[in-house]
Each structure stands twice: as C-alpha cells, then as structure tokens.
Design an enzyme around this catalytic site. Structure first.
Site, PDB file in Angstrom:
ATOM      1  N   HIS A  78      54.400 -50.625  23.548  1.00  0.00           N
ATOM      2  CA  HIS A  78      52.947 -50.827  23.692  1.00  0.00           C
ATOM      3  C   HIS A  78      52.190 -50.455  22.419  1.00  0.00           C
ATOM      4  O   HIS A  78      51.305 -51.191  21.964  1.00  0.00           O
ATOM      5  CB  HIS A  78      52.397 -50.014  24.869  1.00  0.00           C
ATOM      6  CG  HIS A  78      50.912 -50.135  25.014  1.00  0.00           C
ATOM      7  ND1 HIS A  78      50.303 -51.339  25.305  1.00  0.00           N
ATOM      8  CD2 HIS A  78      49.908 -49.228  24.857  1.00  0.00           C
ATOM      9  CE1 HIS A  78      48.986 -51.160  25.329  1.00  0.00           C
ATOM     10  NE2 HIS A  78      48.718 -49.894  25.064  1.00  0.00           N
ATOM     11  N   HIS A 123      43.004 -48.452  16.677  1.00  0.00           N
ATOM     12  CA  HIS A 123      43.836 -47.245  16.753  1.00  0.00           C
ATOM     13  C   HIS A 123      44.656 -46.994  15.492  1.00  0.00           C
ATOM     14  O   HIS A 123      45.123 -45.885  15.258  1.00  0.00           O
ATOM     15  CB  HIS A 123      44.798 -47.310  17.944  1.00  0.00           C
ATOM     16  CG  HIS A 123      44.111 -47.386  19.271  1.00  0.00           C
ATOM     17  ND1 HIS A 123      43.931 -48.579  19.946  1.00  0.00           N
ATOM     18  CD2 HIS A 123      43.544 -46.435  20.042  1.00  0.00           C
ATOM     19  CE1 HIS A 123      43.298 -48.350  21.082  1.00  0.00           C
ATOM     20  NE2 HIS A 123      43.038 -47.059  21.162  1.00  0.00           N
ATOM     21  N   HIS A 137      43.351 -54.258  20.473  1.00  0.00           N
ATOM     22  CA  HIS A 137      42.966 -55.500  21.128  1.00  0.00           C
ATOM     23  C   HIS A 137      42.685 -56.587  20.110  1.00  0.00           C
ATOM     24  O   HIS A 137      41.546 -57.015  19.913  1.00  0.00           O
ATOM     25  CB  HIS A 137      41.766 -55.252  22.044  1.00  0.00           C
ATOM     26  CG  HIS A 137      42.077 -54.300  23.152  1.00  0.00           C
ATOM     27  ND1 HIS A 137      41.150 -53.858  24.062  1.00  0.00           N
ATOM     28  CD2 HIS A 137      43.255 -53.721  23.501  1.00  0.00           C
ATOM     29  CE1 HIS A 137      41.744 -53.042  24.925  1.00  0.00           C
ATOM     30  NE2 HIS A 137      43.003 -52.937  24.596  1.00  0.00           N
TER      31      HIS A 137
END
Ligand SMILES: *[C@@H]1O[C@H](CO)[C@@H](O)[C@H](O)[C@H]1NC(C)=O
Length: 328
Positions: free
Chosen positions: A211, A220, A248
């Site tokens: 992930h 991030h 995203h």
C-alpha cells in the site's frame, strides 16, 4: 496433542483452499497466463467511496481498458474502503463501493488486494474473511501473499504495520492490530518470507505490491521504513516493479541505481490534493495529481505500462525490454 491437531488443520487448509504451494509461510495462488504466455492486468488504489469523487467514472474507464487489453486480473493497492475500512463482514460498503461499482464485464476477474492504513482503521479481519469471497467471488484480500502468474510472480506485502507513527502517534485513530502480535516480529517475518520467496523465484518479471510508497513525490512522500527495510531486498533480488497506492495520484519514478521502477496507482477516487514533495532520490518520469488507474501488459521480452485519467486518456506510457538488460 495440540501440535498434531495443528498439523491436521494445516493439511486440511491446504486441501480445501486454492492454496497450491507455499514459499516459507506465504500463501501462493496460481494464476494462468494467456495461451500465448502473455499477461495483462489493471492496478487501482485508494478507491472505496460509494462511487463518489469520480470513483464510478474511473470504474467505467477501467471496464473499457480492461476489455481492450483482455485483462487477466485486477490488483488493488489498498485503502479499499473509506474512511475506515469495513465495520464487519456484512458492511453494506462492500457492495456499495466494490460490487456495484466495478460492474463492467471485463472487470469480472479475480481482484488481488492488500490492506491500506484506512482499512486497518476498521475491522481489518473482515476484508480477509472467506465470507466476502463468497459474497463476491472476485474478492481476495490477504495480508501478505504471492500470485504466481507464470510469466510474472507478484509478491503482496502488508506495509501498514511497518509504519511506526501508526503505533506511536496514531493521531486519534484506532487501528485494528488483531492478528499482528508483536509488530517487530511481524515485520521480521515478512522480510524473511519475502527474501526467501524472491530468492526461489525464477519468474521472468518480479513485482512487489504494497500500500505505501517507497518513492513518491505525492502528499506522503517516501515511506522511510520501507526505504530502509524493503528497498534493499528489491534491489538484491532484481525486482522489476514496486507498485503501491497511498498517495492519491499516479506516478512513475525510476530508481537511479537499478532497473527498479516505482509505480504509484492510488487515484481510484479522491485526488487533487495539490501538494508535491521533493524526493530524496529517484528520477520522476511522470506525476499526475488527479483520478485514474494503471495497466500492465507483459510478454517474455517486454513490459508496457500505461496510466489513464478519468476519461480513459493515456497520460503516460512506458515500455521496457528484458533483452536489453538481461542478467542471464
Ligand atoms: C472528476 O474529474 C474531473 C476531470 O479530471 C475533475 O475536473 C473533477 O474535479 C473531478 N472531481 C472530483 C470530485 O475530484
């Protein structure tokens, strides 16, 4: 007595599941390549929002591209259900965000999924349950496992327990750490199993999926724990691609020291965060802040990677040939 019972239980599990082999402790699932030996699949991450934030629009385009490429399966890089995973096996979000969204004929294939950090905020075990596989037979989510697809071997890694801040500074979030036990021992075991499996693999293409990003210029950024603990293994065993979500966006970063390519597909719904980070290393070949997904086509000699936006337009395409840098 307990030991004997465990042995019978393991045997029973081997005989009754689609488990066909084990490398160390990692479950391995066999997935046949096409008759001509090639393989194609879609990669999507960070998606389950009951169709909102363009999730449904992305799903429609995945259906079209999936048909065109005659895909063999779909990979989900995690954060399958927002905001906090599933509440349980009977959570309606499973149908509302998965079954009723990815309805195209071409997407009625096996989906191989890992858990994201948002999945751990709910009932993580629910997503791993056999019950959901019965409700929608496409669904297969496990913590860490292997898909042996002949031409390619795909190693799925549960990356959330690697991230220390989720334990030390969870920012008011509850994480479902049942089944993890000691995080230190859990991580050590994943590393050991991954190394062993990669060492034994003689697949033409080696792909690792998690992930969290190793390299990212999205919100991030790099995941330091993975840079330290996973990246050296990928380099040592000549892994071709590391695929992730979490940020995203869609992005393609080239490792400057090896053939490894970092591919982020985390744009299944909410995107447009609007912030870009500096990366410590790696060469950014492509970055897109909006919604979309990725396709991968593999043959013995070639890999063809493409990123699509919400209207199905190709934003970035990259091909590589194994003949040029074969180690054999
Ligand atoms: C949906 O996609 C379009 C086209 O990229 C974009 O303009 C719009 O902002 C997106 N909607 C949301 C809620 O992100």
């Amino acid at each position: 007595m307990a030991g004997i019972h465990d042995k019978f239980l393991s045997l029973w599990l081997v005989l009754t599941s689609s488990l066909v082999a084990t490398y160390a402790e990692l479950q391995t699932f066999e997935h046949s390549a096409k008759n001509d030996g090639s393989l194609s699949f879609l990669v999507l991450g960070d998606w389950g929002r009951r169709g909102a934030y363009n999730q449904s629009e992305v799903a429609v385009q995945m259906g079209k591209v999936g048909e065109k490429l005659d895909i063999d399966f779909v990979i989900s890089t995690g954060d399958n259900f927002y905001d906090s995973g599933l509440t349980g096996e009977h959570d309606k979000a499973f149908a509302e965000s998965f079954t009723n969204i990815y309805t195209a004929e071409s997407l009625q294939k096996q989906w191989y999924s890992v858990l994201g950090n948002h999945d751990y905020r709910g009932n993580a075990e629910a997503q791993l349950s056999k019950h959901l596989r019965k409700v929608d037979s496409r669904w297969l989510c496990l913590r860490s496992f292997i898909v042996n697809a002949e031409l390619a071997e795909i190693f799925f890694v549960d990356t959330t327990p690697f991230v220390q801040s989720y334990f030390t500074n969870p920012e008011g979030q509850n994480y479902d750490w049942r089944g993890i036990g000691s995080p230190r021992a859990y991580i050590a075991k994943i590393i050991k199993d991954l190394k062993l499996a990669l060492r034994e693999s003689n697949a033409k293409w080696k792909i690792v999926v998690g992930h969290h990003a190793i390299r990212s210029v999205g919100h991030h950024g790099d995941t330091q724990e993975l840079v330290e603990k996973i990246l050296p293994i990928l380099k040592e065993y000549n892994v071709d691609f590391y695929m992730n979500g979490h940020d995203h966006c869609l992005e393609h970063i080239d490792d400057t020291e090896s053939e490894l390519q970092f591919l982020t597909s985390g744009a299944g719904s909410k995107a447009w965060r609007g912030d870009v980070q500096e990366t410590n290393s790696g060469h950014v070949k492509f970055f897109y802040d909006g919604q979309g997904f990725m396709s991968v086509q593999l043959t013995q000699n070639e890999a063809d990677i493409a990123f699509y936006d919400v209207s199905g337009s190709v934003l970035h395409r990259w091909t590589t040939s194994k003949l040029l840098h074969s180690s054999a």
